[in-house]
Design an enzyme around this catalytic site. Structure first.
Site, PDB file in Angstrom:
ATOM      1  N   ARG A   9       0.875  -1.431  -0.101  1.00  0.00           N
ATOM      2  CA  ARG A   9       0.074  -0.087  -0.001  1.00  0.00           C
ATOM      3  C   ARG A   9       0.816   1.132   0.126  1.00  0.00           C
ATOM      4  O   ARG A   9       0.553   2.423   0.116  1.00  0.00           O
ATOM      5  CB  ARG A   9      -0.918  -0.128   1.153  1.00  0.00           C
ATOM      6  CG  ARG A   9      -2.038  -0.997   0.906  1.00  0.00           C
ATOM      7  CD  ARG A   9      -3.170  -0.954   2.076  1.00  0.00           C
ATOM      8  NE  ARG A   9      -3.765  -2.168   2.165  1.00  0.00           N
ATOM      9  CZ  ARG A   9      -4.944  -2.415   1.342  1.00  0.00           C
ATOM     10  NH1 ARG A   9      -5.195  -1.617   0.396  1.00  0.00           N
ATOM     11  NH2 ARG A   9      -5.490  -3.552   1.545  1.00  0.00           N
ATOM     12  N   ASN A  10       2.174   1.028  -0.206  1.00  0.00           N
ATOM     13  CA  ASN A  10       3.138   2.107  -0.200  1.00  0.00           C
ATOM     14  C   ASN A  10       3.317   2.718  -1.525  1.00  0.00           C
ATOM     15  O   ASN A  10       3.646   2.135  -2.517  1.00  0.00           O
ATOM     16  CB  ASN A  10       4.444   1.718   0.407  1.00  0.00           C
ATOM     17  CG  ASN A  10       5.333   2.864   0.265  1.00  0.00           C
ATOM     18  OD1 ASN A  10       5.584   3.431  -0.651  1.00  0.00           O
ATOM     19  ND2 ASN A  10       6.194   2.977   1.473  1.00  0.00           N
ATOM     20  N   GLU A  11       2.671   3.937  -1.834  1.00  0.00           N
ATOM     21  CA  GLU A  11       2.680   4.432  -3.106  1.00  0.00           C
ATOM     22  C   GLU A  11       3.939   4.812  -3.816  1.00  0.00           C
ATOM     23  O   GLU A  11       4.536   4.779  -5.008  1.00  0.00           O
ATOM     24  CB  GLU A  11       1.862   6.020  -3.220  1.00  0.00           C
ATOM     25  CG  GLU A  11       0.467   5.960  -2.887  1.00  0.00           C
ATOM     26  CD  GLU A  11      -0.300   5.021  -3.727  1.00  0.00           C
ATOM     27  OE1 GLU A  11      -0.066   4.804  -4.705  1.00  0.00           O
ATOM     28  OE2 GLU A  11      -1.414   4.041  -3.127  1.00  0.00           O
ATOM     29  N   GLY A  12       5.013   5.101  -2.785  1.00  0.00           N
ATOM     30  CA  GLY A  12       6.440   5.280  -3.185  1.00  0.00           C
ATOM     31  C   GLY A  12       6.963   3.941  -3.921  1.00  0.00           C
ATOM     32  O   GLY A  12       7.643   3.777  -5.061  1.00  0.00           O
ATOM     33  N   ASP A  70       9.728  -6.002   1.683  1.00  0.00           N
ATOM     34  CA  ASP A  70       9.687  -5.513   2.909  1.00  0.00           C
ATOM     35  C   ASP A  70      11.052  -4.998   2.942  1.00  0.00           C
ATOM     36  O   ASP A  70      11.993  -5.593   2.665  1.00  0.00           O
ATOM     37  CB  ASP A  70       9.758  -6.556   4.102  1.00  0.00           C
ATOM     38  CG  ASP A  70       9.156  -5.764   5.111  1.00  0.00           C
ATOM     39  OD1 ASP A  70       8.293  -5.311   5.290  1.00  0.00           O
ATOM     40  OD2 ASP A  70      10.225  -5.884   6.175  1.00  0.00           O
ATOM     41  N   SER A  71      11.214  -3.721   3.283  1.00  0.00           N
ATOM     42  CA  SER A  71      12.424  -2.939   3.173  1.00  0.00           C
ATOM     43  C   SER A  71      12.501  -1.884   4.284  1.00  0.00           C
ATOM     44  O   SER A  71      11.678  -1.726   5.234  1.00  0.00           O
ATOM     45  CB  SER A  71      12.532  -2.154   1.759  1.00  0.00           C
ATOM     46  OG  SER A  71      11.064  -1.424   1.690  1.00  0.00           O
ATOM     47  N   LYS A 176      17.789   6.391  -9.490  1.00  0.00           N
ATOM     48  CA  LYS A 176      17.666   5.675  -8.177  1.00  0.00           C
ATOM     49  C   LYS A 176      17.238   3.864  -8.478  1.00  0.00           C
ATOM     50  O   LYS A 176      17.708   3.081  -7.957  1.00  0.00           O
ATOM     51  CB  LYS A 176      16.472   6.163  -7.362  1.00  0.00           C
ATOM     52  CG  LYS A 176      16.003   5.235  -6.153  1.00  0.00           C
ATOM     53  CD  LYS A 176      14.874   5.850  -5.122  1.00  0.00           C
ATOM     54  CE  LYS A 176      14.836   4.814  -4.234  1.00  0.00           C
ATOM     55  NZ  LYS A 176      13.376   5.155  -3.308  1.00  0.00           N
ATOM     56  N   HIS A 181      18.662  -0.376  -3.505  1.00  0.00           N
ATOM     57  CA  HIS A 181      18.445  -1.734  -2.719  1.00  0.00           C
ATOM     58  C   HIS A 181      17.197  -2.688  -3.492  1.00  0.00           C
ATOM     59  O   HIS A 181      17.381  -3.704  -3.835  1.00  0.00           O
ATOM     60  CB  HIS A 181      17.942  -1.571  -1.451  1.00  0.00           C
ATOM     61  CG  HIS A 181      16.889  -0.548  -1.258  1.00  0.00           C
ATOM     62  ND1 HIS A 181      16.885   0.607  -1.736  1.00  0.00           N
ATOM     63  CD2 HIS A 181      15.733  -0.513  -0.133  1.00  0.00           C
ATOM     64  CE1 HIS A 181      15.802   1.054  -1.187  1.00  0.00           C
ATOM     65  NE2 HIS A 181      15.206   0.504  -0.198  1.00  0.00           N
TER      66      HIS A 181
HETATM   67  O1  LIG Z   1      13.941   6.504   1.805  1.00  0.00           O
HETATM   68  C1  LIG Z   1      13.580   5.346   1.616  1.00  0.00           C
HETATM   69  N1  LIG Z   1      13.742   5.070   0.374  1.00  0.00           N
HETATM   70  C2  LIG Z   1      13.184   3.874   0.086  1.00  0.00           C
HETATM   71  O2  LIG Z   1      13.597   3.148  -1.214  1.00  0.00           O
HETATM   72  C3  LIG Z   1      12.807   2.782   0.895  1.00  0.00           C
HETATM   73  N2  LIG Z   1      12.315   1.540   1.152  1.00  0.00           N
HETATM   74  C4  LIG Z   1      11.804   1.333   2.223  1.00  0.00           C
HETATM   75  N3  LIG Z   1      12.093   2.240   3.054  1.00  0.00           N
HETATM   76  C5  LIG Z   1      11.642   2.641   4.497  1.00  0.00           C
HETATM   77  O3  LIG Z   1      11.167   1.489   4.745  1.00  0.00           O
HETATM   78  C6  LIG Z   1       9.681   1.284   5.000  1.00  0.00           C
HETATM   79  C7  LIG Z   1       9.190   0.150   4.305  1.00  0.00           C
HETATM   80  O4  LIG Z   1       8.497  -0.537   5.336  1.00  0.00           O
HETATM   81  P1  LIG Z   1       7.598  -1.828   4.798  1.00  0.00           P
HETATM   82  O5  LIG Z   1       8.378  -2.816   3.848  1.00  0.00           O
HETATM   83  O6  LIG Z   1       6.721  -2.335   5.925  1.00  0.00           O
HETATM   84  O7  LIG Z   1       6.530  -0.949   3.681  1.00  0.00           O
HETATM   85  P2  LIG Z   1       5.323  -0.346   4.049  1.00  0.00           P
HETATM   86  O8  LIG Z   1       4.683  -0.397   5.567  1.00  0.00           O
HETATM   87  O9  LIG Z   1       5.847   1.310   3.826  1.00  0.00           O
HETATM   88  O10 LIG Z   1       4.361  -0.522   3.033  1.00  0.00           O
HETATM   89  P3  LIG Z   1       3.982  -2.271   2.644  1.00  0.00           P
HETATM   90  O11 LIG Z   1       4.521  -2.470   1.305  1.00  0.00           O
HETATM   91  O12 LIG Z   1       4.413  -2.847   3.753  1.00  0.00           O
HETATM   92  O13 LIG Z   1       2.425  -2.097   2.301  1.00  0.00           O
HETATM   93  C8  LIG Z   1       9.350   2.655   4.249  1.00  0.00           C
HETATM   94  O14 LIG Z   1       8.073   3.293   4.657  1.00  0.00           O
HETATM   95  C9  LIG Z   1      10.369   3.578   4.544  1.00  0.00           C
HETATM   96  O15 LIG Z   1      10.233   4.231   5.668  1.00  0.00           O
HETATM   97  C10 LIG Z   1      12.738   3.366   2.129  1.00  0.00           C
HETATM   98  N4  LIG Z   1      12.924   4.686   2.425  1.00  0.00           N
HETATM   99 MG   LIG Z   2       4.536  -2.593   5.857  1.00  0.00          MG
END
Ligand SMILES: O=c1[nH]c(=O)c2ncn([C@@H]3O[C@H](COP(=O)(O)OP(=O)(O)OP(=O)(O)O)[C@@H](O)[C@H]3O)c2[nH]1
Ligand SMILES: [Mg+2]
Length: 197
Positions: A9-12, A70-71, A176, A181
């Protein structure tokens, strides 16, 4: 055009997967595009475990092949934090600016050469009747003393890419996507993907 479901659900992240998959002739669909799917609770103890949880849950519910990501950011002087808690480091509201402030606050006394960090990404691919596979990618850098740049998402404005000398948020999306990663993990996943679609 074949579709690939990304369990996010992360738009980025979704935007990055679009630019990574579209040149491969695949259309990306994220959880924001699909109705009635739950938020998968991230109860794992590693990026890999959480990616598997998200991919397998959504694949079971849709009956389709699913990729999950997951990152997060791992800062050496913070003992590896925020790590798997990166999205919620400053609270459940998942506020990027508040997360950045919390990291900078925690590193006030840390000298430049000690500000080493890396972004890590685990990708899992799951499909009905197939064994789930995972891959990982990472990129090394330093945490800056203040944010710079407006591209990307999350901690990108305070992550100085070791091999570039600018923050991740000062790179274009294309730049990017060559070094991140997520891109490194995608390269490894690419070798497996044909078995799943
Ligand atoms: O500056 C960043 N550039 C990146 O490229 C990047 N990739 C991950 N992150 C950080 O790590 C969280 C992931 O957490 P996460 O894997 O649980 O995802 P999320 O909760 O946002 O979405 P979902 O995929 O779970 O729905 C994200 O929200 C970010 O804060 C990044 N930060
Ligand atoms: Mg998450």
């Amino acid at each position: 055009m074949s579709q690939v479901i990304i369990a996010t659900r992360n738009e980025g992240k979704a935007a990055e997967f679009k630019t990574l998959f579209e040149p491969r002739g695949m259309q990306v669909v994220s959880l924001s595009d699909l109705e009635g799917l739950p938020d998968v609770e991230e109860t794992g103890h590693s990026f890999e475990e959480n990616a598997i949880l998200k991919a397998e849950t959504i694949s079971k519910l849709t009956g389709k092949p699913v990729i999950a990501d997951d990152s997060g950011l791992s800062v050496d002087s913070l003992g590896g934090d925020p790590g798997i808690y990166s999205a919620r480091y400053a609270g459940e509201q998942k506020d990027d600016a508040a997360n950045i402030q919390k990291v900078l606050e925690g590193m006030k006394e840390v000298e430049k050469d000690q500000r080493t960090a890396r972004f890590r990404c685990a990708l899992a691919i799951a499909a009905p009747g197939k064994e789930t596979r995972t891959v990982e990618g990472s990129v090394e850098g330093y945490i800056t003393e203040e944010p710079a740049g407006t591209n990307g998402f999350g901690y990108d404005p305070i992550f100085l890419v070791k091999d570039k000398g600018t923050t991740m948020a000062q790179l274009t999306q294309d730049e990017k996507n060559k070094i991140s990663h997520r891109a490194m993990a995608m390269k490894k996943l690419e070798k497996l993907i044909t078995e799943y679609f």
